[in-house]
Design an enzyme around this catalytic site. Structure first.
Site, short mmCIF file in Angstrom:
data_model
loop_
_atom_site.label_atom_id
_atom_site.label_comp_id
_atom_site.label_asym_id
_atom_site.label_seq_id
_atom_site.Cartn_x
_atom_site.Cartn_y
_atom_site.Cartn_z
N HIS A 160 0.85 -1.18 0.00
CA HIS A 160 0.00 0.00 0.00
C HIS A 160 0.88 1.24 0.00
CE1 HIS A 160 -3.95 -1.96 1.58
NE2 HIS A 160 -3.31 -2.72 0.72
N GLU B 42 0.95 4.01 1.56
CA GLU B 42 1.38 4.54 2.86
C GLU B 42 2.55 3.74 3.42
OE1 GLU B 42 -3.20 5.13 2.80
OE2 GLU B 42 -1.71 3.80 1.92
N ARG C 149 6.57 5.00 3.92
CA ARG C 149 7.24 4.91 5.22
C ARG C 149 8.51 4.08 5.13
NH1 ARG C 149 8.19 0.33 8.88
NH2 ARG C 149 8.87 1.30 10.82
N ARG D 200 -0.62 3.55 15.16
CA ARG D 200 0.50 2.95 15.91
C ARG D 200 1.74 3.85 15.85
NH1 ARG D 200 3.01 -3.17 15.26
NH2 ARG D 200 5.19 -2.62 15.54
N LYS E 80 15.57 -6.78 16.77
CA LYS E 80 14.32 -6.09 17.12
C LYS E 80 14.04 -6.20 18.61
CE LYS E 80 10.59 -6.61 14.62
NZ LYS E 80 10.15 -5.25 14.23
#
Length: 475
Positions: A76, A78, A82, A278, A443
Site C-alpha cells: 500500500h 502509505e 514509510r 501505531r 528487534k
C-alpha cells in the site's frame, strides 16, 4: 501550520519527475500515492522537501509470506512511503556515524544516540483517506467528496452494497518463466470482486465510485431514508467486535482494528489507518532505528488529498484510540498528528481515471505495480509487483535479483551496514551484545521500543496480531 495544497503539489510533482516505469495506464488504471516530507525551519522560513514517495494498492496473502524476509508483504502506498523513509534515515545515520554531513541528525547527550537537528520535522501525505477505520465516513454532498452520493436505490435481489476498492492483493502468476509482475487485462467478474476486496454491487448508470471505495447506498422506504456511509473492505481482526452489516451507518463497527482484504485468501497486514495510529505512539522509525535514536520520530501532520474525507473519522481513527496510553518509556509519547485536507485531487485516482476512461480500454482496474522513490544516493527508485521486483521471472525468485529494496531482509542488511560503520566504542549500549544474530534478535534488543509497544498493545490494541517469530529469524 503546513499549506495542504502546497504539500499535495510537491508530492504530485515528485511523481511526475520520475520515469514512467510502474505508473498506471492513463484512463485504465488507478493507484494511490503517499509521501513523507521533511520540514526544516530556519528563522522565518520553512524548507519543505519530499524525502520518500510511494504508490501502490496491494498486499500479499499470508501463504505467500517468506521466512527469509525477502518478500514485500504490504505494498500500500502509505507503507511504501514509510519504508522508503527508513532507507533515507538509514543513509542519514550512516553519514552521521561516519563523520560525514547529515541534514537530519546531530549527537544527543546519551552515548551512541542521535536526535533530530533543531527545526527538523516530518509530515505525511496520502492522496486518499487511509484504508480501515478512517474510511468509514458518512456520505455527504461536501466538496471534499468528488463523487456525489446516490440519494436512494431500490433494493436489488442478489446484490449487496459495500467494499473498499482501494486495496487488494494479487497472486503470483503461474509458470516457471512467467513474469511475476503481469497484470491480466481481462478478468472474470468473480476475480474482479475478490481483487478489489469488495462485495458484488450494482451501480446505477449515473453513479460513480469514489477512489478506492465502492459507494454503498441508502435504502429508501416510504417512511424514511436510512443515512449511508462509505464502506471499507478491511476486515475486523478475529476475536473482537464484528461488523453488524446492518443497512446504512449500521453496516460497520468503528474504532476497531482491521486487516486488509486479500485476493481469495486472508492477509496479515493491518490497515493503513491502524499503522498510522501505531506510529503516533511508537514513532515511524521502527525497532531497529530506535537503537540509535534518543527519541522516537513522529509525523507532525497528516495531509490527505481531495477524496471522500471526514476529519471526525480521521480523529477517531488516528487520535482517540490511543490518547489514553500511559507509562511509556523515555523517548516515547502519545503524539497525534495535526489533520489537514488538500483541495487537489491525484490525477491517477480512481475517480479521475474513470472520468478519462475510454470504452476501448477495457475495464478500469488498479495498477499492479508499486513505485518507491526516496532521497538516497544509490538506487533511489524501486518498482515492485506481487512482493518482488517488477518484471522478474520465477526462476530468479529467492535470489537478490528478485528482492525489493524495501523488504525486511534488505532493510536489515542496510541496518547491519550502519552498525558495522559505527565504531564499537560509539555504538549504543543495546548493540554491544555479542549474541545478536537474527532480525528477531535485533528487534527484541531494542528494549525501549519493545516496552513502548507492550504498553500500546495492552492498553489500546490487545487484538493486534503479533508476527510469527518463524518469519523473523533470518540473518
Amino acid at each position: 501550520m503546513a499549506d495542504a495544497d502546497e504539500i499535495a503539489r510537491l508530492c504530485y510533482a515528485r511523481l511526475e519527475a520520475l520515469p514512467r516505469r510502474g505508473r498506471p495506464e492513463a484512463g485504465r488504471e488507478w493507484t494511490l500515492l503517499a509521501a513523507v516530507l521533511q520540514l526544516r525551519r530556519c528563522a522565518a522560513s520553512v524548507k519543505t522537501e519530499v524525502v520518500s514517495l510511494g504508490t501502490g494498492t496491494k498486499c500479499i496473502g499470508q501463504t505467500h509470506m517468506s521466512p527469509n524476509g525477502d518478500v514485500l508483504n504490504d505494498s500500500h502506498a502509505e507503507v511504501i512511503a514509510r519504508r522508503g523513509c527508513i532507507r533515507y534515515l538509514l543513509q542519514q545515520l550512516h553519514g552521521a556515524v561516519s563523520g560525514d554531513d547529515s541534514s537530519v541528525f546531530c549527537p544527543s547527550e546519551e552515548q551512541g544516540k542521535w536526535r533530530l537537528q533543531p527545526g527538523v520535522s516530518f509530515l505525511f501525505f496520502t492522496s486518499h483517506t487511509p484504508c480501515g477505520d478512517a474510511s468509514i465516513i458518512p456520505m455527504t454532498d461536501s466538496p471534499s467528496q468528488p463523487c456525489p452520493p446516490v440519494a436512494s436505490v431500490k433494493s436489488r435481489q442478489g446484490t449487496e452494497a459495500g467494499g473498499d476498492l482501494k486495496r487488494k492483493s494479487e497472486d503470483p502468476s503461474e509458470g516457471p518463466h512467467t513474469k511475476l509482475a503481469r497484470v491480466d487485462k481481462q478478468e472474470t467478474a468473480e476475480t474482479r470482486t475478490e481483487d478489489r476486496g469488495d462485495t458484488k454491487t450494482s451501480f446505477p448508470s449515473n453513479s460513480c465510485k469514489s477512489e478506492g471505495q465502492a459507494q454503498s447506498h441508502a435504502t429508501e422506504t416510504p417512511e424514511e431514508t436510512v443515512p449511508d456511509i462509505h464502506r471499507t473492505g478491511a476486515k475486523c481482526v478475529p476475536g473482537g467486535a464484528a461488523d453488524p452489516l446492518q443497512p446504512g451507518t449500521g453496516y460497520h463497527s468503528t474504532g476497531v482494528l482491521r486487516v486488509k482484504p486479500g485476493r481469495g485468501e486472508p492477509t496479515l497486514s493491518l490497515s493503513c489507518t491502524d499503522k498510522l495510529s501505531r506510529w503516533a505512539v511508537l514513532g515511524f522509525q521502527g525497532a531497529l532505528l530506535s537503537h540509535y535514536l534518543q527519541e522516537a520520530l513522529y509525523f507532525s501532520t497528516v495531509v490527505v488529498g481531495k477524496c471522500p474525507y471526514s476529519k471526525e473519522a480521521m480523529h477517531r481513527a488516528l487520535v482517540t484510540r490511543c490518547s489514553h496510553v500511559t507509562d511509556l518509556p523515555a523517548g516515547f509519547s502519545v503524539s497525534p498528528p495535526g489533520l489537514l485536507q488538500s483541495s487537489l485531487e491525484f490525477r491517477f485516482s480512481q475517480a479521475q481515471t474513470e472520468l478519462q476512461h475510454q470504452a476501448t480500454q477495457g475495464r478500469v482496474s488498479p495498477c499492479g505495480a508499486a513505485i518507491s522513490w526516496c532521497n538516497v544516493t544509490e538506487q533511489p527508485i524501486d518498482v515492485t509487483a506481487n512482493g518482488y521486483k517488477h518484471g522478474v521471472t520465477k526462476k530468479v525468485v529467492g535470489t537478490a535479483k528478485s528482492r525489493s529494496l524495501l523488504c525486511k531482509l534488505e532493510l536489515f542488511h542496510s541496518f547491519l551496514s550502519l552498525v558495522s560503520a559505527t565504531e564499537p566504542s560509539a555504538r549504543p549500549g543495546s548493540l554491544r551484545r555479542t549474541e545478536l544474530q537474527t532480525y528477531w534478535d535485533y528487534k527484541q534488543a531494542s528494549s525501549s521500543y519493545q516496552q513502548a509497544w507492550q504498553q500500546l498493545h495492552s492498553q489500546a490494541f490487545p487484538l493486534w496480531p503479533r508476527s510469527d517469530r518463524n518469519l523473523l529469524l533470518f540473518h
